[in-house]
Every structure is written in structure tokens, then in C-alpha cells.
Design a protein around this motif. Sequence first.
Motif, PDB file in Angstrom:
ATOM      1  N   LEU A  96       0.809  -1.209   0.000  1.00  0.00           N
ATOM      2  CA  LEU A  96       0.000   0.000   0.000  1.00  0.00           C
ATOM      3  C   LEU A  96       0.849   1.268   0.000  1.00  0.00           C
ATOM      4  CD1 LEU A  96      -2.720  -1.073   2.591  1.00  0.00           C
ATOM      5  CD2 LEU A  96      -2.666  -1.444   0.133  1.00  0.00           C
ATOM      6  N   SER A  97       2.151   1.129  -0.004  1.00  0.00           N
ATOM      7  CA  SER A  97       3.035   2.291  -0.087  1.00  0.00           C
ATOM      8  C   SER A  97       4.289   1.908  -0.848  1.00  0.00           C
ATOM      9  CB  SER A  97       3.394   2.815   1.308  1.00  0.00           C
ATOM     10  OG  SER A  97       4.201   1.895   2.004  1.00  0.00           O
ATOM     11  N   ARG A  98       4.843   2.877  -1.549  1.00  0.00           N
ATOM     12  CA  ARG A  98       6.039   2.633  -2.348  1.00  0.00           C
ATOM     13  C   ARG A  98       7.221   2.225  -1.475  1.00  0.00           C
ATOM     14  NH1 ARG A  98       9.748   1.273  -4.802  1.00  0.00           N
ATOM     15  NH2 ARG A  98      10.696   2.120  -6.695  1.00  0.00           N
ATOM     16  N   GLU A  99       7.313   2.797  -0.278  1.00  0.00           N
ATOM     17  CA  GLU A  99       8.453   2.527   0.598  1.00  0.00           C
ATOM     18  C   GLU A  99       8.521   1.073   1.037  1.00  0.00           C
ATOM     19  OE1 GLU A  99       6.348   5.004   0.920  1.00  0.00           O
ATOM     20  OE2 GLU A  99       7.654   6.669   0.280  1.00  0.00           O
ATOM     21  N   LEU A 114      -6.134   4.728   2.649  1.00  0.00           N
ATOM     22  CA  LEU A 114      -6.735   3.721   1.786  1.00  0.00           C
ATOM     23  C   LEU A 114      -7.979   3.120   2.427  1.00  0.00           C
ATOM     24  CD1 LEU A 114      -6.548   2.370  -0.900  1.00  0.00           C
ATOM     25  CD2 LEU A 114      -5.125   0.597   0.117  1.00  0.00           C
ATOM     26  N   ALA A 115      -7.996   3.029   3.751  1.00  0.00           N
ATOM     27  CA  ALA A 115      -9.177   2.500   4.432  1.00  0.00           C
ATOM     28  C   ALA A 115     -10.393   3.383   4.159  1.00  0.00           C
ATOM     29  CB  ALA A 115      -8.921   2.405   5.933  1.00  0.00           C
ATOM     30  N   GLU A 116     -10.168   4.704   4.071  1.00  0.00           N
ATOM     31  CA  GLU A 116     -11.271   5.617   3.774  1.00  0.00           C
ATOM     32  C   GLU A 116     -11.806   5.381   2.369  1.00  0.00           C
ATOM     33  OE1 GLU A 116     -11.896  10.438   3.362  1.00  0.00           O
ATOM     34  OE2 GLU A 116     -10.368   9.662   4.737  1.00  0.00           O
ATOM     35  N   VAL A 117     -10.902   5.165   1.404  1.00  0.00           N
ATOM     36  CA  VAL A 117     -11.316   4.874   0.037  1.00  0.00           C
ATOM     37  C   VAL A 117     -12.037   3.533  -0.018  1.00  0.00           C
ATOM     38  CG1 VAL A 117     -10.499   4.495  -2.318  1.00  0.00           C
ATOM     39  CG2 VAL A 117      -9.427   6.230  -0.894  1.00  0.00           C
ATOM     40  N   ALA A 120     -15.583   3.906   1.338  1.00  0.00           N
ATOM     41  CA  ALA A 120     -16.454   4.608   0.403  1.00  0.00           C
ATOM     42  C   ALA A 120     -16.823   3.709  -0.771  1.00  0.00           C
ATOM     43  CB  ALA A 120     -15.767   5.883  -0.088  1.00  0.00           C
ATOM     44  N   LEU A 121     -15.837   2.960  -1.273  1.00  0.00           N
ATOM     45  CA  LEU A 121     -16.097   2.049  -2.379  1.00  0.00           C
ATOM     46  C   LEU A 121     -17.062   0.950  -1.960  1.00  0.00           C
ATOM     47  CD1 LEU A 121     -15.529   1.245  -5.278  1.00  0.00           C
ATOM     48  CD2 LEU A 121     -13.549  -0.039  -4.467  1.00  0.00           C
ATOM     49  N   HIS A 122     -16.899   0.451  -0.739  1.00  0.00           N
ATOM     50  CA  HIS A 122     -17.790  -0.605  -0.253  1.00  0.00           C
ATOM     51  C   HIS A 122     -19.226  -0.095  -0.165  1.00  0.00           C
ATOM     52  CE1 HIS A 122     -19.251  -4.028   2.013  1.00  0.00           C
ATOM     53  NE2 HIS A 122     -19.715  -3.195   2.922  1.00  0.00           N
ATOM     54  N   ARG A 123     -19.401   1.143   0.326  1.00  0.00           N
ATOM     55  CA  ARG A 123     -20.751   1.696   0.413  1.00  0.00           C
ATOM     56  C   ARG A 123     -21.372   1.841  -0.969  1.00  0.00           C
ATOM     57  NH1 ARG A 123     -18.175   5.098   4.239  1.00  0.00           N
ATOM     58  NH2 ARG A 123     -17.998   6.746   2.662  1.00  0.00           N
ATOM     59  N   ARG A 124     -20.518   2.163  -1.953  1.00  0.00           N
ATOM     60  CA  ARG A 124     -21.022   2.390  -3.295  1.00  0.00           C
ATOM     61  C   ARG A 124     -21.443   1.109  -3.996  1.00  0.00           C
ATOM     62  NH1 ARG A 124     -17.192   4.514  -8.103  1.00  0.00           N
ATOM     63  NH2 ARG A 124     -18.632   4.130  -9.814  1.00  0.00           N
ATOM     64  N   LEU A 255      -9.466  -3.709  -2.095  1.00  0.00           N
ATOM     65  CA  LEU A 255     -10.866  -3.852  -1.690  1.00  0.00           C
ATOM     66  C   LEU A 255     -11.018  -4.364  -0.267  1.00  0.00           C
ATOM     67  CD1 LEU A 255     -12.247  -5.440  -4.974  1.00  0.00           C
ATOM     68  CD2 LEU A 255     -12.447  -3.059  -4.236  1.00  0.00           C
ATOM     69  N   ASP A 256      -9.895  -4.586   0.415  1.00  0.00           N
ATOM     70  CA  ASP A 256      -9.897  -5.120   1.775  1.00  0.00           C
ATOM     71  C   ASP A 256     -10.633  -6.462   1.829  1.00  0.00           C
ATOM     72  OD1 ASP A 256      -9.196  -5.115   4.424  1.00  0.00           O
ATOM     73  OD2 ASP A 256     -10.966  -4.006   5.089  1.00  0.00           O
TER      74      ASP A 256
END
Length: 266
Positions: A96-99, A114-117, A120-124, A255-256
Motif C-alpha cells: 500500500l506504499s512505495r516505501e 486507503l481504508a477511507e477509500v 467509500a467504495l464498499h458503500r457504493r 478492496l480489503d
Amino acid sequence: MPWVFRGLRDGLLTTGWPRRPDPYFDRFPAAVDVAPGPVDADLATATAADCPTRAITIDAEGSVTLDQGRCILCGRCVTAAPQIFAWRRGAATSTLSRERLLSGSSAPDDFDDLAEVRAALHRRVRRLRRSVHIRHVDAGSDGSDEWEVRALLNPVYDIHRLGIFFTASPRHADILLITGIGSAGMTHPLARTVAATPEPRIVIAAGTDAVSGGLIGGGYASASDGLTDLVDVDVWIPGSPPSPFSLLHGILSALDRLPADERGRS
């Protein structure tokens, strides 16, 4: 009708992953790691000089770092210095990160953003029974990544069984799966594609070319070393090319929907 008898003879070929373990997922040599402990400085320096993408660096204290985001999996380092470098088995390579692609790095992932995204995607998509649509964008690939992306649609991986589909329009997409170095000619089309994808969207950089530019990034043909300066990437999938299982791992990570024992790796 020969396909009927072939099906009865061969049985079910579709993988059960992620619901069930798959031996191929765990055995596939999808990355190179640096062995812990002291190393031969001269051997490490010689091996680093032979790396075609400058993925190996050595600091003043002699510590070796391998950037898996630059590694093209040629195996030269493993052959030349097996006491320092070794293949890592398992297709769980997305981060989830380049590092986190720096071998030995302890940099934490920025899970909150990413959890926020994800939420939101799950709700959609929950009214669609978690149906998700992917728009694949070739931003200057050599073609090898595309073969692996297409393999997700074959009977072995059958990504449709997970409610994940590919779409021809970014306006219908939830995820942008981008391959290629981010060539100069694709800079503006890529920006328009990102702008046309409705929020919330998830952007995945798939393959070493997309992550860092690979062998030809930063040259006359590309605007930058990969997608770093072109789009905001949520999930990074190294590999040249990444295997279908690695691609699937990255998509499910976004998508978790990874199995509980896989979530801590990404």
C-alpha cells in the motif's frame, strides 16, 4: 461435445484462492529478498553494479537494500551472490506504499487513507453485491504485463467468480489498473482517464514499469520514472511482469478482501 468429456476428465481447474489456499500461490518465486546478517561488501558491490535497473544499493555502513519496485526478476543477483540474495516464494507482493517495496524497510503503510477509500467504495458497490469494475490502462507497456492481466479472465483464475469485472469505460470503473512506464504520449490520456473515473476510485500501479519505469523509465520515451509523478497510486504491485496471483492479491488488497492471514503482508 468433446469439451464435456474433457471437463469430466480434468475436473475443476479454477483456483479456490482466496477462500481456500492454493499451493501455486505460495510456491511461486515472485520477488527477491536480501538475506539478513553481514554480507561480503565486495561481492555486494559487484552484484549491485551488474543490476540492470540499479535496484540494489549499498549504504556507507555496508547494508544492502533491494528495491523490489525496480527489480525485473532477472535473477542475476541470486545467481551471482546466493548468500546475499534469495527468491521469495509466494505471490503476496502488493503493498500500500512505495516505501514498503524496499527490502528490509520497516516503513509503515498508510492504512488510514486507503481504508477511507475502501469504505467509500464498499458503500457504493454493496447494492451490486460487491460487484467491482476495473478499467485497465496501458500507459506504455512492453506487452508482458497485459498477458498476465488477461490471464485473470481465463478458467484458472476466473476473476468474475469474485464479482470483479473489466470495463471498457473509465466512467463505469471503480479501479484503474495501470501498466507501463507512463510514456510521454500517454501523460494526457492517462490524466483524462483518471479525471473521468468517478470517485471513490482506486489506482493500482501494476508491474515494475509502472512502479519505477523499469529498464527504460526516465528516458526520452517517458515523462517520469513510472507513475509516481503522474497519478496518486493506492496499491503497488511489483514484478516484471507480475503474476496473475500477484495482480489478484493487489486488487483484493485494495478492496480489503484478502484472507485474514494475508492482510498484514501488504
